[in-house]
Design an enzyme around this catalytic site. Structure first.
Site, PDB file in Angstrom:
ATOM      1  CG  ASP A  49      -2.128   0.852   1.134  1.00 39.16           C
ATOM      2  OD1 ASP A  49      -1.974   2.073   0.926  1.00 39.16           O
ATOM      3  OD2 ASP A  49      -3.238   0.313   1.232  1.00 39.16           O
TER       4      ASP A  49
ATOM      5  CB  SER B  44      -2.549   7.448  -1.737  1.00 36.30           C
ATOM      6  OG  SER B  44      -3.237   6.292  -2.167  1.00 36.30           O
TER       7      SER B  44
ATOM      8  N   GLY C 167      -5.177   5.026   2.415  1.00 32.38           N
ATOM      9  CA  GLY C 167      -5.160   4.068   3.526  1.00 32.38           C
ATOM     10  C   GLY C 167      -4.358   4.613   4.696  1.00 32.38           C
TER      11      GLY C 167
ATOM     12  CG  ASP D 126       2.523   4.627  -6.141  1.00 32.11           C
ATOM     13  OD1 ASP D 126       1.949   3.997  -7.054  1.00 32.11           O
ATOM     14  OD2 ASP D 126       2.211   5.786  -5.806  1.00 32.11           O
TER      15      ASP D 126
ATOM     16  CB  ALA E 264      -3.923  -1.133  -4.192  1.00 31.22           C
TER      17      ALA E 264
ATOM     18  CD  GLN F 173      -9.286   7.561  -8.123  1.00 35.57           C
ATOM     19  OE1 GLN F 173      -9.730   8.003  -7.046  1.00 35.57           O
ATOM     20  NE2 GLN F 173     -10.095   7.248  -9.109  1.00 35.57           N
TER      21      GLN F 173
ATOM     22  CE1 TYR G 180     -12.858   2.652  -8.905  1.00 32.04           C
ATOM     23  CE2 TYR G 180     -15.190   2.419  -9.422  1.00 32.04           C
ATOM     24  CZ  TYR G 180     -14.089   2.063  -8.666  1.00 32.04           C
ATOM     25  OH  TYR G 180     -14.229   1.119  -7.678  1.00 32.04           O
TER      26      TYR G 180
ATOM     27  CG  ASN H 106     -22.845   1.759  -3.381  1.00 31.17           C
ATOM     28  OD1 ASN H 106     -22.944   1.390  -4.546  1.00 31.17           O
ATOM     29  ND2 ASN H 106     -22.714   3.020  -3.036  1.00 31.17           N
TER      30      ASN H 106
ATOM     31  CB  VAL I  86     -22.813   4.033   5.014  1.00 30.20           C
ATOM     32  CG1 VAL I  86     -22.924   3.586   6.464  1.00 30.20           C
ATOM     33  CG2 VAL I  86     -23.893   3.358   4.169  1.00 30.20           C
TER      34      VAL I  86
END
Ligand code: NAD
Length: 323
Positions: free
Chosen positions: A31, A34, A36, A51, A74, A76, A145, A174, A189
């Protein structure tokens, strides 16, 4: 089994790490922290602060830990960010992912299976009223995305065919639960619970106009997502693509009302105009989820756990950070 969880310092990844440790696996996290947090990674798991866009560092981490199974979380992970900056989304979600696949298929690598966190919530586009999207519904991605997640799903097919890497695609609805970050734009949420605990009013983005019940989504609790990841990593899931959802459509207004009721606080619900680019309705066919998991956590139960975990955080309800 040695399990590598990319994105294991993030919301969903950290639950997978916990579940894998509880099942007795040796676990490492890759990880770049960024979105996390280091404190999300249990001390029993090793952290490679790397990264994925750094091809050599990714290869070195995989070569050092020698995972037998990889859960690739991981990413974006924000749809609005991907619209604002499609380049970064492609660099992390496509090129970073390819760096991982190359590392996992290098000569001498020991990876037997890879699980990929894809998106059921975004990949199918609009899901018409009274229907749900099944794994055979043709993808209709409408954001960078979702396009990049769909691209990476197809790349996994190429790596399976040409490099023999076994992989499974999990398309999450979700996801909600403890440790989700309320300070971004995703995670409604978490945002609503944060507002309730701080005594702030809740804003509901309209579905087609200000003041309606808002968009409809399929909310799945994070422990179910972690459980299905673990089953998949250990080879117990035969399908190559599996939706991870409940099959139940819930409007933003219903969700907000449920959270306010559980909190036993007085908080006003206010309408806002629709947000540009939001899908109006997304509900997944959960036949395969249930085939593997049996019953999933009910919304009221999952929200109660989530609310309790947020209320127990130090400084909760101070409203000191922007939502
Ligand atoms: N939360 C949801 O509802 C949802 C729905 C569908 C799919 N997903 C997918 O599930 C996965 C986990 O999402 P999440 O909600 O836990 O998000 P998150 O932001 O909490 O976790 C993502 C993690 O990836 C790390 N990361 C980001 N870029 C990186 C990079 N270049 N190199 C190494 N690490 C990097 C972050 O630091 C973070 O720890 C993502 O792949 C996301 O696209 C999430």
């Amino acid at each position: 089994m040695r399990v590598l969880v990319t994105g294991g310092a993030g919301f969903i990844g950290s639950h997978i790490v916990e579940a894998a440790l509880a099942a007795g696996h040796e676990v490492a996290v890759l990880d770049n922290l960024s979105t996390g947090h280091r404190e999300n990674v249990p001390s029993a798991a090793r952290l490679f602060e790397v990264d994925l866009r750094d091809r050599d560092a990714t290869a070195a981490a995989v070569a050092e830990f020698r995972p037998e199974a990889v859960s690739h979380q991981a990413a974006q992970a924000s749809v609005p960010n991907s619209v604002r900056d499609p380049h970064t989304d492609a660099q992390v979600n496509v090129i970073g992912g390819l760096n991982l696949l190359d590392a996992c298929t290098k000569a001498g690598a020991s990876v037997e299976r890879l699980v990929f966190a894809s998106t059921g919530g975004a990949i199918y586009g609009e899901v018409p009223e009274s229907t749900s999207a099944s794994e055979s519904t043709p993808p209709n991605p409408q954001s960078p995305y979702a396009i990049h997640k769909s691209t990476f799903e197809q790349l996994l097919g190429v790596y399976r065919q040409h490099r023999g890497l076994k992989s499974t695609v999990l398309r999450y609805a979700n996801v909600y639960g403890p440790r989700q970050d309320p300070f971004g734009e995703a995670g409604v949420v978490a945002i609503f619970i944060d507002s309730v605990l701080a005594g702030r009013e809740i804003f509901i983005n309209g579905r087609s106009r200000e003041g309606d019940d808002g968009c409809v989504r399929d909310y799945v609790y994070v422990s179910d997502v972690a459980r299905l990841n673990l089953m998949t990593l250990s080879g117990a899931v035969a399908d190559s693509v599996v939706n991870v959802g409940t099959g139940v459509g819930v409007s933003t207004h219903e969700l907000a009302a449920a959270i306010v009721k559980l909190s036993q606080r007085e908080v006003a619900l206010r309408g806002r105009p629709p947000r540009i680019g939001d899908l109006e309705r997304s509900v997944l066919d959960s036949t395969r989820t249930k085939r593997y998991l049996g019953d999933t956590v009910k919304l009221a139960e999952g929200l109660a756990h989530t609310l309790a975990s947020y209320a127990a955080r130090p400084g909760s309800g101070s409203g000191s950070r922007a939502g």
